[in-house]
Each structure stands twice: as C-alpha cells, then as structure tokens.
Enzyme design. Structure first.
Site, PDB file in Angstrom:
ATOM      1  N   ARG B  48     -26.073  46.263  17.482  1.00 24.85           N
ATOM      2  CA  ARG B  48     -24.978  47.193  17.710  1.00 24.85           C
ATOM      3  C   ARG B  48     -24.946  47.724  19.146  1.00 24.85           C
ATOM      4  O   ARG B  48     -23.887  48.010  19.695  1.00 24.85           O
ATOM      5  CB  ARG B  48     -25.100  48.377  16.735  1.00 24.85           C
ATOM      6  CG  ARG B  48     -23.946  49.344  16.862  1.00 24.85           C
ATOM      7  CD  ARG B  48     -23.931  50.366  15.749  1.00 24.85           C
ATOM      8  NE  ARG B  48     -22.730  51.178  15.824  1.00 24.85           N
ATOM      9  CZ  ARG B  48     -22.346  52.016  14.885  1.00 24.85           C
ATOM     10  NH1 ARG B  48     -23.071  52.155  13.784  1.00 24.85           N
ATOM     11  NH2 ARG B  48     -21.246  52.730  15.011  1.00 24.85           N
ATOM     12  N   LYS B 207     -16.881  17.426  12.474  1.00 26.18           N
ATOM     13  CA  LYS B 207     -15.482  17.564  12.899  1.00 26.18           C
ATOM     14  C   LYS B 207     -14.628  16.453  12.288  1.00 26.18           C
ATOM     15  O   LYS B 207     -13.507  16.682  11.846  1.00 26.18           O
ATOM     16  CB  LYS B 207     -15.399  17.543  14.418  1.00 26.18           C
ATOM     17  CG  LYS B 207     -16.124  18.726  15.073  1.00 26.18           C
ATOM     18  CD  LYS B 207     -16.301  18.486  16.567  1.00 26.18           C
ATOM     19  CE  LYS B 207     -17.051  19.635  17.237  1.00 26.18           C
ATOM     20  NZ  LYS B 207     -17.479  19.267  18.605  1.00 26.18           N
TER      21      LYS B 207
END
Lengths: 434, 434
Positions: B48, B207
């Site tokens: 954070r 992919k």
C-alpha cells in the site's frame, strides 16, 4: 435476444449487392455474434428489375434513395451510392435528421462534408460509420477511433491506393513502363477508364483527409493536402531506387508538426527493408505512430467487393450492438480548426534525377547550385552519356542529406538557368521509415 | 453526458500503475471520446505504501483483490495481477458473479479457464475484455471479434513472443549465439530470469490458444498445441536460411483443416520477402486469413507498460461505451468442441541440417532413406568436412518438397540407425507465406 435491426440499403452495385447477399447467407452467424438479428427492410437502386443474388421479397422498394432515408421503416441507413454530393449526400442528411445512424463507404462524401455531417449526426444524437471508406477491408477507422482511444497520434501514413501500388509493383517486378501497366490495370478492372482520380493521388488524398481528422482531432481539410501522382515515375527511377536500397511507393502522410499539420500524397522512396515496402500489388497499408503504442501497422485488401462489404458489415454489427464512438472520434464541437504546416519547410532527403548535357561545366554547375542552397549530397552517380541524338545527355542521380523542398527547387531553377539540363528534373522525397 | 464509469483496479505493477496514471493524466480526452468520465474508485496491490505516480486519494484501498471484486463500488473490474489461478481467478470470478464486466491482460487465465469464465460472464449478463492479453498493443482481439465479425477465418498466425523475436533478430543481424542474445535480453528486461516460458514457446502458445478460439468459434485448447521453442536454433541455421531466401521466426499458427484444428508454435523458415519476415526485435505481428478479407496483417508492440496500458484502456473505453461482443466472439453455448487435426499429416517443406560422418556411403544412405519415405528433395548442399576433430564431420543441408513430419522423422530415424549421423539432426518447417 434484442429486437431485430432493420436496415435500409441505398445503392446495390458490387458492394451493396454483396452486403445484401452476406446478410442473407450469414444471417445465423451474424445474429449469434451480436445477439440480434439483422434484416434488410428497404432497398433502393437505379434498376429495380436486375437480379442481384439475394431474395428481395419482403423488402420495400424505393426508386428514390432520399425517400428511403426519409420514410423507410429502418433502424440504420446504409449509403452505397457514392459521390460527394447529389442524392448520396441528401439521403445521408435525411437519415441523420431522423436520428438514424448511417453506414457508408463514401470517402468523397466524408472528405468534403464530414464535419458538417458529424455535426448533423450529433445534433440528432446519432453517428456515421465509415470503415469501408478508408483502406477497404483494413480496420483503420476502428483502430484509430477505438483501439487507440487513449492515444495521441503524431503521424499517420500509408499506402492508400491499390491502383497506384499495383502499377508501381508491376513496373518494378517486370520492368514494364507506366503506360503499359496502366493499360493492364484498366483491363483487369483495377483502374478506371479515366484513371486520374487514382493515379493523380486524389483517391489517396480523400482517404488521408479522413484519417488526419481522426488522428489529430481536427476538422477535415482535403484542400490542404499537397498532392502529386505517380505518372512521372519512370523505370529509371525505380531501378535507381533499388540500387540505393529503396522502393518507390505512392505514400500518403499526415504529421502533427510544431507549425501545424502537414498532409501530403506523393511518390516516395522508402527503405526496401521496411514493412511498408513489402506491401505489394493492390494491398493497402496504414501505419500509425502514437504516444502509447509507438508504431503499429495494418495491411490488407484496400478494395474489392467482398473486403468492402466486410467493412460495411462490421459497421452494421457495431450499430446492432448499440455503441458507436463519435463520428470523427470527438464530439464535433471539440474538433480543432485545421492549421496547415509550412509545407516547403519539411526537412528530409531527396532523390534527384537530372538529364544533363554532357559538356564542360555541367558538373561544376550542379555542385555550386547545390552548395549555394545549402544542400549537401549523400551520393552522386553519373551514368555514361547517350550520344545517339546529337549532343550527349547524361543521367545524373543525386541523393541529398536532409534539406527542404524550397532549397531543392531553388537549386533546380538555378541549374535550369545555367542551361545544363536537357529535360525536366525528377525529384522524389526519401522517407526514412523505421 | 452519461454517469461516470467507476473502476476497480487490482494489481498496480508496471501496467496497472500506467493505466491509473493515464486515467488521471488523460481524463478529459477519454471523457470526450466516450461521452462519459472514467474514475478509479477502488484499488488493490501488494504494497500500500509504494508511490506509483498517480493520486490515490479518494480511491478505496483493499488489501485483498477478491474483496475489491466482491464489495467495491465499481462498474468494471480491471485485473492486472496475473497467473492462471489463485487470487486473479478468484477475483475475476467474484466480479463476474456480480454481473460486473472484467478487463484483464491475463493470457494464462484465459488460455486455461477462458471458456468457463465466458460461461460465468454470460450467465451474469456481462463479458470479459482482454485486448492486452494477446500481442500487447496490437488490436488483435478487437479486429478478430469486431472488424471480422462477418468473416469466417481459415488461418491465424503470427509472431506472438517479443523475447524470441528479439533473440532471433539479434542472432541474425549480429551473428551472436543464442546464449549470448538471451543474456542480453535478460539484462535489458526483455526476458525473465527463468526464460523458459518465453523461449520454450509457451507464452506464444497461450496467446495462440485464445486467438484460435476467436478465429474458429471453438473452445480453447491450450493442451492441443504442438510447442517447440527456439533454443536449438543456431547461427548455422540462420545463415543457411538467409542463403535459401528465408528468415527464421518463432511462428504461432492455427489452421482450420478438414480433419480438425491444427495449432502449433515452433521456429519456422519464412520467405525473406514476406511482410512477416520484416517484423524485427520485440515487435509482434498477427496475420488473419478469412473468406471476405483474404489476408490482413497487424504489427506493433507486443509488450511494454505503455502499449499494454493502451490496450487495457481501449477495453475500458468499450465498457464505458456500453457494448461488448460476447467474450469469445459467440455465446459460450455456441462454441464448438475442439477437434484436433492429425498433426503428423501436415504437409509442407522442411529444412534439415545433418552432421554427417565424412565417409563412403553416407550420401547414398541419405538419398535412399529419403526416397524410401517418399521425400523428394528441392536442394542439397554439402559443406566441406571439418577434420580437426579426428574423423571428419560434414554439415549437409537438405530442403524437401512438400512432405509430412512423419515421413521426415522416419527418414531421420533410418539415417541414425545407419550410423552416419555424428549429432542430432536439425529440422525446421518451411512456411511459404504469401
């Protein structure tokens, strides 16, 4: 599943008939993909009796496309008539005025009236889709308007005319003259009987004007484009380009510069190893430089009934899906006025081919005229003079370092005054693409 | 203007931080283009306290991304955590279960669980967007799912891994070995400390699995992909390829054949003059063959924070616009089961490099082993033997006409049994792209 999308199609030539055939043949696939069936409810064309390969039963017939746009029971209007003005424009205006979205392949209409039409669309809370108007089946508009929606574009360029690219490719590969290639292109249907619109660079300019607006968020300015066609390109230029490591393409370029926007369509020498140089025949390509993506390149079929119909159907599917971005990428009120860059100031290398009388002083004149205009030369090649026609004429090929077109023109005027040139000089920009 | 779109972003690494920075920096532009402002209302990341270049005031902080997805006051959830399972998957499932659309760059998640997630999305009347998961900044998903929505695709192929392409390009241009190039790629951040996922072909396979599903309307089948990486490619192969008019690329290919779908990722020799062969360095390219468009090619940055963020933002803009096509192009119930083609039956030309003991009978063995397996040869080149290390070993390079991999393997096994090979044979497919 949502209610069906009712289409009115005006113009049933090659593209229009193909669109209608595909909507009939691929009905199930299209409905599955968009969650909604698509039905043609109204059509208009010049000749009602002609068979067009689809079942027109149940479609309302209109002799007048404007009436179709005004009164047809339709949710979207597909304009495939063509032409910058006349009924195409009237019909599009009529549809937009009713708040009905328009799908069109009409580059001339958009290049001339795109901003006014975008305003009319926005006033009526609808939009215009025109994927088929630029680079045929290549999703250039969708990419610019949607895929790059978070990007700021600095340059858009490409090969936007299949006829010119076909001719230049054949000249290079087979050593055939421009005139002979043009005749072949006409016989094969790649060029019109009056080929001026294509080979003069005007077709590419129309497409570029539209791309420029999308790229930079500015109003469309067809009249600001510097346009030069390919009819002066000779086999000698193509051979010289190959020897120098370049290929000659009709390039359309729009740049956002400090002094404004530069738009130009002209033959250019581009590096033989660049991706764009591999784009041969009737294929088109669009390259876009932007802040987040760097460079992307799209290549594919620039024309043809099936490819154009594919682009029209992609737009129809977007309308069926319910979301279309603003016609020109931004609300019309936010488009910036077009500011033209000082074209002559464009810096770059140039290829110059001169026909010089083979006599004392010619070379000295070339050297001094270049020097006095601040032009430094990267290479000079003089071929053997041809003495068959009296006084010999020698071809001289110059490649300059970065300079301006104004400097080159001044140097060539000086050379001409010196009396050493036996013919018009050829000048081709060098574009050092990545 | 419509109400603002509230975003929750989980994962604030390079891409996530860049997305947040751009939403802050380009707020006005984005809002103008989509007619709606976009605001990040909730974020989650591991640490954070770290500064990330955007103002997080007013954004709700969640230590747990799953909790953000479950409870955040958001209209769309952006997953940039990564990984096929774990919290990324749980968070995505939580958002979809609430009917909240998901934007993700997570190829592993989609390649492994794409169909199940598409079903979960459809059940909750929402969708997943994943432009950034395949080929970075190239709009491959948008093109496949939207621009080609009226097309039936027969083949999709391309260069989908920037690390491999960077290594192969440097090996070719600078004559540096695979190992040295890999070390440089790692130093430059183009390759991971454990490079297996990239150079083994697995990244490209993930992919490809996604593209294949979109191309053919089938379920995703990562496990059906034939995968071969680039670590066995040598400078000798690259030099031989150049002499034969080819370049070696790690190619990903999916084909719709009569016997089912063929998916493969492997080094291939492609014609040096093809567009794909010009795709150098970390650039990616996707080519698509379809019924209406013929062939189109898209090339651009395959990775990088800005390019990936651009693709994520394009998806976010689509969500803001309100329309997204079905996750895998069709409603999940309409996806066809995956049928795998018989791979060994694939016909094509092959390049074979043999290290042969320089002794009587070796060449006769090669000729007869090829003949007995029905393989005809287009060219044979034998180099001078290297006799420095005792018995000489001669490199022999064969190029076959169309044959099958099974035939090649049988011939090579025969040659090996004959005792003429001094090392492992090299075999590279030749793909004669247009």
């Amino acid at each position: 599943m949502k209610s069906e999308l009712r289409l009115g199609i005006a113009g049933l030539g090659t593209v229009g008939a193909k669109v209608a055939q595909l909507i009939e043949r691929k009905a199930e696939l299209l409905a599955e993909r968009v969650g909604r069936s698509i039905r043609i409810t109204a059509i208009s064309a010049r000749d009602r009796s002609r068979g067009r390969g689809f079942d027109a039963d149940g479609m309302a017939w209109f002799d007048d496309p404007v009436e179709l746009a005004e009164k047809g029971e339709i949710d979207a209007f597909v304009e495939l008539i063509g032409g910058a003005d006349g009924v195409a424009r009237q019909a599009v205006e009529a549809a937009l005025s009713r708040g009905i979205p328009v799908v069109t392949a009409n580059k001339a209409l958009l290049a001339h009236h795109g901003v006014a039409l975008a305003r009319l669309a926005a006033e009526n809370d609808t939009e215009i889709l025109f994927e088929a108007a630029v680079a045929g089946g290549i999703p250039a508009i969708k990419t610019m308007r949607e895929a790059l929606s978070a990007n700021e574009v600095s340059r858009v360029y490409g090969i936007l005319n299949g006829t010119c690219n076909y001719i230049l490719t054949r000249m290079e590969k087979e050593g055939i003259s421009f005139d002979a290639c043009l005749k072949d292109a006409q016989a094969l249907g790649y060029a019109e009987a009056d080929p001026t619109f294509d080979i003069g660079g005007f077709d590419a300019a129309h497409k570029l004007a539209i791309l420029t607006s999308l790229a930079f968020g500015t109003e469309i300015s067809l009249e600001s484009i510097f346009i030069e066609g390919i009819s002066k390109i000779t086999i000698a230029d193509i051979v010289a380009a190959a020897e120098l490591g370049y290929r000659i393409k009709l390039l359309a370029v729009a740049l956002n510069t400090d002094s404004g926007i530069e738009q130009r369509v002209h033959p250019a020498m581009i590096p033989a190893r660049s991706s764009l140089a591999q784009v041969d025949g009737v294929t088109n390509a669009v390259a876009i430089d932007s802040d987040l993506l760097g460079s992307i390149l799209l290549a594919g079929p620039g024309a043809g009934g099936a490819a154009t119909a594919s682009a029209v159907l992609s737009d129809i599917m977007d309308v069926a899906g319910g979301f279309v971005p603003p016609t020109l990428g931004l609300p019309p009120s936010r488009l910036q006025p077009y500011h033209r860059a000082r074209m002559r100031a464009h810096e770059g290398g140039y290829y110059i081919r001169l026909a010089v009388f083979d006599r004392v002083g010619a070379f000295a004149s070339i050297a001094s005229r270049m020097a006095e205009n601040g032009i430094s030369l990267e290479s000079i090649v003089q071929r053997k003079a041809d003495r068959r026609a009296g006084e010999g004429t020698a071809p001289v090929i110059l490649v300059t370092h970065d300079t301006t077109e104004a400097a080159i023109r001044a140097a060539l005027e000086g050379l001409s005054r010196d009396g050493h040139l036996s013919g018009e000089p050829q000048m081709i920009r060098i574009e050092d693409l990545d």
